[in-house]
Motif scaffolding. Structure first.
Motif: not given
Length: 385
Positions: A38, A187-188, A244, A246
């Motif tokens: 993410e 990507c999150k 995640s 992230r």
């Protein structure tokens, strides 16, 4: 030109005039192995691509021929049944058709001839181009639109079905690319925007190490993902809200270092620092600072080599050679790893001599003949006129 060959072959062998779809390959300026965490990525779609000549037929099947590697024909039934096939690409199409059948998408009979000029196994995401282009072609024949966001998800699911647990960077880059721009993707939340690539006097070049990789067969890619997930699980013990890598910080890793595998911790640190390199790359691109762009490329490569351990001795040699040349500002391995290409930023007025020097020194050191490709940033999947 490959698209003219494909169109000509289709016209000679099928009754209807085809629609021609282009699905580009993609480069990634920075942000490797961050997407499935993410994280942040900065890819771009390129001029090289896979072309699909397609038209409807009155059969209850999808007939596909390829120019991709060697001539081969596969017939898929609209209900998902199929005959045995040898081609590796058939596994992707099989997965896509099964997914669409499960979703009760109204498939129609289709003739398809495809091929392209993306070197297979070079890290230019030929598989994402193959999947996204094929799905897009199906929508043009079946007449029911699928959003580009959903095409990306279906293409990702197809890759997962054949064994590669990839993120969404490749699919989004192939579908949403814009000529002359890098594509920033978070990507999150899948938010994205475009970063102009405007480095006048400099050129982007890919150098193919000719070390082939197949990430779906080689489990090393998936092992890296497991390492990241292991760290997240450990941090969740005192930060349960974390979902995640992230959301994990370097300080978090320090706190759990005694309870985790050293290699897992090292790999997690790489991902967190790679997100920072994406932010830095966007900044220096906007500023037009070519020297700084080159510095980020080199820094990213050696992090992949030493921390994430996904390069090869040949790819390291290509980067070291570039570091010794005045005409090369920076380079790094690009793609999932274990083979493929380096992406290089070079001075345009020294382009020919720089490329020649890299290829000659690489051959001397490895006995392998490398190949090079000039890069042009192009649009995402589209009907090709």
């Amino acid at each position: 030109m490959i698209h003219k060959e494909i169109t000509s072959y289709f016209k000679e062998n099928y009754t209807n005039l085809p629609t021609l779809i282009k699905a580009p390959g993609r480069i990634n300026l920075i942000g490797e192995h961050t997407d499935y965490n993410e994280g942040l990525v900065l890819p771009a779609s390129i001029e090289k691509g896979i072309y699909f000549a397609v038209s409807g037929n009155d059969q209850s099947n999808i007939l596909i021929e390829t120019f991709l590697t060697q001539p081969e024909k596969i017939v898929f039934q609209l209900n998902g049944d199929h005959k045995k096939f040898e081609a590796f690409w058939g596994n992707y199409f099989k997965a896509i058709i099964e997914i669409l059948v499960a979703r009760e998408y109204p498939l129609k009979g289709m003739d398809c001839v495809f091929g392209g000029d993306i070197p297979i196994g070079s890290g230019l995401s030929s598989s994402a181009a193959l999947c996204c282009g094929f799905i897009y072609a199906i929508t043009k024949i079946s007449g029911k639109e699928i959003s580009r966001e959903d095409i990306a998800l279906i293409a990702q699911e197809a890759e997962h079905k054949i064994g590669l647990n990839c993120g969404l960077m490749d699919q989004y880059a192939v579908l949403f690319g814009k000529k002359g721009n890098a594509f920033f993707l978070d990507c999150k939340d899948l938010s994205h925007n475009y970063i102009p690539i405007n480095l006048e006097g400099y050129s982007w070049v890919l150098i193919n190490s000719n070390i082939k990789h197949n990430l779906a067969v080689d489990s090393e890619y998936n092992k890296r993902r497991v390492s990241c997930e292991n760290i997240v699980k450990q941090v969740q013990k005192y930060k349960p809200e974390i979902t995640s890598l992230r959301e994990v910080t370097l300080e978090d890793i320090t706190k759990v270092e005694e309870d985790v595998n050293n290699i897992d911790a090292q790999r997690a640190k790489y991902v967190i620092e790679e997100n920072d390199r994406v932010r830095k790359m966007m900044k220096v691109l906007v500023e037009g600072d070519a020297k700084a762009v080159g510095g980020v490329l080199n820094e990213g490569h050696w992090a992949m080599s030493k921390q994430y351990e996904i390069t090869t001795s040949e790819l390291d040699a290509l980067v070291k050679i570039g570091e010794s040349l005045d005409g090369v500002l920076g380079s790094r391995m690009m793609g999932g790893g274990f083979g493929g290409c380096t992406i290089n930023l070079m001075k345009t007025d020294k382009l020919d001599t720089s490329i020649k020097s890299v290829l000659e020194q690489y051959k001397e050191q490895t006995t392998i003949d490398a190949e090079y490709y000039h890069l042009a940033i192009d649009d995402g999947v589209k009907v090709f006129e």
